[in-house]
Scaffold this active site. Structure first.
Site, PDB file in Angstrom:
ATOM      1  N   PHE A  66       1.249  -0.731   0.410  1.00 51.93           N
ATOM      2  CA  PHE A  66      -0.070  -0.131   0.092  1.00 51.93           C
ATOM      3  C   PHE A  66       1.117   1.606  -0.462  1.00 51.93           C
ATOM      4  O   PHE A  66       1.693   1.211   1.041  1.00 51.93           O
ATOM      5  CB  PHE A  66      -0.790   0.458   1.009  1.00 51.93           C
ATOM      6  CG  PHE A  66      -1.508   1.180   1.615  1.00 51.93           C
ATOM      7  CD1 PHE A  66      -2.866   1.195   0.140  1.00 51.93           C
ATOM      8  CD2 PHE A  66      -1.707   2.193   1.531  1.00 51.93           C
ATOM      9  CE1 PHE A  66      -3.598   2.490   0.177  1.00 51.93           C
ATOM     10  CE2 PHE A  66      -2.628   3.284   1.988  1.00 51.93           C
ATOM     11  CZ  PHE A  66      -3.260   3.664   0.911  1.00 51.93           C
ATOM     12  N   ASP A 108       9.487   2.382   2.285  1.00 48.03           N
ATOM     13  CA  ASP A 108       7.938   3.076   2.946  1.00 48.03           C
ATOM     14  C   ASP A 108       7.968   2.952   3.640  1.00 48.03           C
ATOM     15  O   ASP A 108       6.658   2.163   4.026  1.00 48.03           O
ATOM     16  CB  ASP A 108       6.719   2.790   1.401  1.00 48.03           C
ATOM     17  CG  ASP A 108       5.817   3.179   1.687  1.00 48.03           C
ATOM     18  OD1 ASP A 108       5.222   3.965   2.765  1.00 48.03           O
ATOM     19  OD2 ASP A 108       4.667   3.276   1.021  1.00 48.03           O
ATOM     20  N   LYS A 118       3.604   9.621   8.768  1.00 50.13           N
ATOM     21  CA  LYS A 118       2.381   9.645   9.502  1.00 50.13           C
ATOM     22  C   LYS A 118       2.939   9.952  10.510  1.00 50.13           C
ATOM     23  O   LYS A 118       2.510  10.541  11.576  1.00 50.13           O
ATOM     24  CB  LYS A 118       2.047   7.749   9.442  1.00 50.13           C
ATOM     25  CG  LYS A 118       1.194   7.378   8.932  1.00 50.13           C
ATOM     26  CD  LYS A 118       0.607   5.921   8.737  1.00 50.13           C
ATOM     27  CE  LYS A 118      -0.819   5.891   8.459  1.00 50.13           C
ATOM     28  NZ  LYS A 118      -0.823   5.332   6.709  1.00 50.13           N
TER      29      LYS A 118
HETATM   30  C1  PLP Z   1      -0.719   4.916   5.292  1.00 48.54           C
HETATM   31  C2  PLP Z   1       0.566   4.951   4.595  1.00 48.54           C
HETATM   32  C3  PLP Z   1       0.619   5.494   3.024  1.00 48.54           C
HETATM   33  C4  PLP Z   1      -0.423   6.880   2.645  1.00 48.54           C
HETATM   34  O1  PLP Z   1       0.097   8.224   3.275  1.00 48.54           O
HETATM   35  P1  PLP Z   1      -0.898   9.456   3.189  1.00 48.54           P
HETATM   36  O2  PLP Z   1      -0.765  10.195   4.550  1.00 48.54           O
HETATM   37  O3  PLP Z   1      -2.348   8.979   3.907  1.00 48.54           O
HETATM   38  O4  PLP Z   1      -1.437   9.546   1.867  1.00 48.54           O
HETATM   39  C5  PLP Z   1       1.754   5.711   1.783  1.00 48.54           C
HETATM   40  N1  PLP Z   1       2.039   4.215   2.480  1.00 48.54           N
HETATM   41  C6  PLP Z   1       2.287   3.534   3.700  1.00 48.54           C
HETATM   42  C7  PLP Z   1       2.528   2.069   4.303  1.00 48.54           C
HETATM   43  C8  PLP Z   1       1.023   3.872   4.401  1.00 48.54           C
HETATM   44  O5  PLP Z   1       0.614   3.161   5.340  1.00 48.54           O
END
Ligand code: PLP
Length: 386
Positions: free
Chosen positions: A127, A212, A241
């Protein structure tokens, strides 16, 4: 109560939270909940952390925003602190995880441009965000409905399959992007062996390794970066986050060529690096840097995993994760568990199709952990009987 005009894009629970303190939040009726979600890993220092509140208030009283043609001392200091903490060379500050990943993808495409390498490889089950490009990067079919056409130049590979990775990382590829622990799809940690193999292949082939760490970074796993647990140093790391404790922020950290490839005009953002978010980020980094803080996160995670496994509960199939990023695979409906938990004063998350996900504030206490887990156990009993 007035009607709700916010778009119905979430399966909302009908809870309106109005305040919080530490690991507790309170709704409009004054009912209190123990928060094992920290707003999906965002409120890393819990709610209303005195130092965070003071820094935000103080900064708001000085200057909230300047355009990026001027520099902000807070952004310089946050970027410095991030590089000092991670060994990376430079930082691009933005506003969210998806935006950080967009930035990482742009850096990778530009690095690969002269040799015609433009494909970004990601993992099935990954994701990476909700923008069109990061949806394309997300390796789950259900995210590829409705919004096409998607940009070309993404390829997907099965996690932990070294031979498949070896085959897919050809001359057309500019970057491999992955979550060291896949969050949304069920809290699935990649093995250190696989991460090291992937990093080695990327280094040998001049392919950028993008971690990521939007969810698993910033101390969540008990290590500032989850990738460093596996002993790897990505070329690019994306964070968001938990980075500013609740104030919207994102960051692209890069080293080597990736740190210098973007030139004036190549990339930008209006809000990114604003002094308010940067001031909040500085507090989070300072708190995480306190002696014993991250070790404490690791210990609390072990306490949760150890306790959940000790139940030998028939509804618990597996419990996994690192630090305070925990997935409990259950044989009952995770949504049902989430609902029952709310009724009993505990907030939890779900992930994938069969996982109850726990992302408590990093400052949660052992007593709060024990109290929350006691509720969760009762709820699992109820859900298993139903
Ligand atoms: C939450 C998340 C995103 C997206 O972040 P947003 O701030 O909602 O755009 C991307 N990668 C990972 C691994 C995430 O958990």
């Amino acid at each position: 109560m007035s009607s709700d005009k916010t778009m119905n894009t979430y399966k909302r629970m009908g809870l309106v939270l109005v305040r919080g303190s530490g690991s507790t939040v309170e709704d409009e009726e004054g009912k209190k909940y123990l928060d094992f979600t920290s707003g999906i890993g965002v409120n890393s220092l819990g709610h209303a952390h005195p130092k965070l509140v003071a820094a935000i208030a103080e900064q708001a009283g000085k200057i909230i925003h300047t355009c990026n043609y001027y520099q902000s001392r807070e952004a310089i200091e946050l970027s410095d602190a991030l590089c000092a903490r991670t060994g990376m060379d430079a930082v691009f500050l933005c506003n969210s995880g998806a935006e950080a990943n967009e930035g990482a993808i742009k850096i990778a495409r530009k690095c690969g441009e002269t040799r015609g390498a433009s494909t970004v490889v990601t993992l099935h089950g990954s994701f990476h965000g909700r923008t069109i490009a990061t949806l394309a990067a997300t390796g789950q079919d259900k995210f590829h409905e409705h919004f096409g056409p998607f940009p070309a130049g993404f390829a997907y590979v099965q996690a932990e399959d070294k031979a498949a990775l070896d085959a897919v990382l050809d001359k057309s590829v500019c970057a491999l992007m992955l979550e060291p622990i896949q969050g949304e799809s069920g809290v699935l940690p990649l093995s250190a062996g696989y991460l090291r193999y992937a990093a080695k292949l990327c280094a040998e082939r001049g392919i950028l390794f993008i971690a990521d760490e939007v969810q698993c970074g910033v101390g969540r796993t008990g290590s500032f970066l989850a990738s460093s647990c596996a002993g790897i140093r990505p070329d690019i790391v994306t964070l968001a986050k938990g980075l500013a404790g609740g104030v919207p922020v994102g960051a692209v950290l890069a080293r080597g060529e990736a740190a210098t490839i973007l030139k004036p005009g190549d990339h930008g953002t209006t809000f990114g690096g604003n002094p308010l978010a940067a001031a909040a980020g500085r507090v989070v980094l300072a708190e995480l840097g306190a002696s014993g803080f991250l070790e404490g996160v690791a210990k609390k995670g072990e306490r949760i995993l150890g306790t959940v496994l000790s139940w030998k509960h028939p509804a618990v199939i597996q419990a996994r994760g690192a630090g305070l990023m925990i997935g409990i695979v259950v044989s009952v409906s995770p949504d049902k568990v989430k609902e029952l938990c709310i009724a009993h004063g505990l907030l939890v998350l779900t992930a994938g199709s069969d996982v109850v996900r726990l992302l408590p504030p990093l400052v949660i206490t052992d007593a709060e952990i024990d109290r929350g887990l006691a509720i969760l156990r009762d709820v699992l009993d109820q859900a298993a009987k139903a």
